[in-house]
Design a protein around this motif. Sequence first.
Motif: not given
Length: 654
Positions: A72-77
């Motif tokens: 989810e961190e990559i998704v947001s970034r």
Amino acid sequence: MKAKQHLAIALAGNANVGKSAIFNQLTGLNQIVGNWPGKTVERAEGKLFFHGYTIHVIDLPGIYSLSTYSMEEIVSRDYIAVERPDVIINVVDSSALERNLYFTLQLLELEAPIIIDLNQVDFAAKKGIRIDTGKLSTTLGIPVIPTVATTGTGVEELLLGVICVVEGKAQLKPLKVKYGKEIESRLEKIESLVQEKVPHLCEIYPSRWTAVKLLERDPDVIGKVQRYKEGNEVVSLAEASAIEIEKIHGENSPVIMASERYRIANSIIKDAASIIAPPQLTLEEKLDEITAHKIFGYPILVAIMVAMFALIFVGGDFLTRGLEVIFDDILIPTIANVLLTVLPSTIVDIVCGGIISGISAGVTIALPYIVPFYILLAILEDSGYLPRAAFLMDNLMHKIGLHGKAFIPLMLGYGCNVPACIGCRIMETERERFLAGFVTVLIPCAAVTVVILGLVGRYVGLHAALALYVFDLILILVLGRLAYRALPGEPVGLIMEMPPYKKPSPKNLLLKTWSRTKDFVYIAFPLIIAGSVVLESLSVAGLMQPLADLMNPVITGWLGLPPESGIPLTFGILRKELTLILLSELVSPKTLPQALTATQMIVFSLVTMIYIPCIATVAAMIREYGWKRALAVTVLDILLALLLGGIAFRLLPS
Ligand SMILES: Nc1nc2c(ncn2[C@@H]2O[C@H](COP(=O)(O)OP(=O)(O)OP(=O)(O)O)[C@@H](O)[C@H]2O)c(=O)[nH]1
Ligand SMILES: [Mg+2]
């Protein structure tokens, strides 16, 4: 007024700060809000109209930092950098400012247009934290707007802030994050090499940000840079620089960068926030101490679980009995009599035996257990107990190669396997995600609870029903352990914050229960009715017997169940509560206890509990893990259910 313009705004911030609560306030939608980190795993979108603008709002998953620790961190970034919303509202938990500002600093490095939503100011005030909004805004160089998402206070001001930024009325001078001299000099060199060698990447990500991430050895960014022909040169320079600063500091480069950011965050807070009341142990903190205690925590956990199921059972049983009287003794006979005056009896049979008794079965058998269940689950979610349970279960979960965090999707699985399966995205690695998903779909969901409590609990006894739940947990441990052996790898450490206990808001509890019940009614009722109509038509057409005969060797020969059970079990693939509902329709006018022995009830429930997760869960698994793995899990679960059902039939007294 006619909409002038479209705007895209995104809500970003740490986990559990209140992004979805703000999102719901802005859009009037009903995203899941609860007190544990990691609820939103997929971005949700909504729309609102404000001052002539059509504003598209995106609720992003919560993240701890913008380093790549989980999906989810990559998704947001990537969303922030690639899709570039007009404004990013960085939702901040004012009662945990330091950790939250750490994230803000990373957003600033991404050079995104941000405004700060200083949320939960009510909670911070309770803890004696006072924040000078003006000072914070001046230091960060961006607007800071205090809000209380649960009541909606400040939300209008927040939107006004967004408009100011968009219309260029806000004076923005975003703070430049400056590291120590030895780091800055190297960053400069890496940055200019980034600009020279991978200019195309600089069109998406700011070159300084790329340089910082390379120095931190961010695997995702390294991969992105290496996709370019001359990217390797840049990565080598960054690596050499990382080694140099590691020599100077005697620490890993990601650690060095992180502590630099914390140093900056700290100095900002020193200026802008103060604690006015000496911290006293509040009731919530005392509760935290005993419920997360390394000895007392466990009996409390067991007591909560047992009490929860006992309560659902007692409440559900009471409601079922009452509703049965209304439907079976009063409503259905009356309707049948009225219809018989105008329609031929075959059609009345199908209408009454199919449609109306389908609805009646859904209402009398399923809803009484499901609604109390959803209410109690919502209380567990909103109070903040779930992460404590996860913390207590950490040791046990390690035995199956997972860490405690996996306990959260497991718990949610008792509600419904579908969101639980998707919720496994909070796990850090692909392997853990699959392991967690694999065990999660073995959890008896609310629909299975209808079968266990409505059949075994009601007619055999609550002890037998609880034994089934315990057996399921043991099975999960054993299978989890075996799967862990087959998919080796060590669980990464538990990175999960412990949110403070909060009094659940009755409004949120009701909304959540209502929205889940609504989903249940909309999805399950048409299926229940269709299933009932098909059954009734099969029996009117005289096809019931041949079908039952076909399944007889497995159903009666191996599992020892009455022949009528085969068809309900087949329909259970659609929804698990269908097994009990259709069975009760099929055996009538006999009652269930006349038609099934205690052992048969247990075997029937056991098979329903384990065999193929319902079709919606299979679909979720296909989406999350691909069809091969989904198929493997499904086949395994069916074989296991048949195997264990047959064994149970032979071991239990008949
Ligand atoms: N007291 C108080 N509680 C709040 C406020 N905003 C949110 N909460 C509570 O904080 C918890 C987390 O809220 P969510 O909106 O689910 O948080 P989120 O940021 O979407 O969380 P994730 O999706 O897990 O990242 C819930 O229990 C909310 O009721 C607030 O302003 N004041
Ligand atoms: Mg959320």
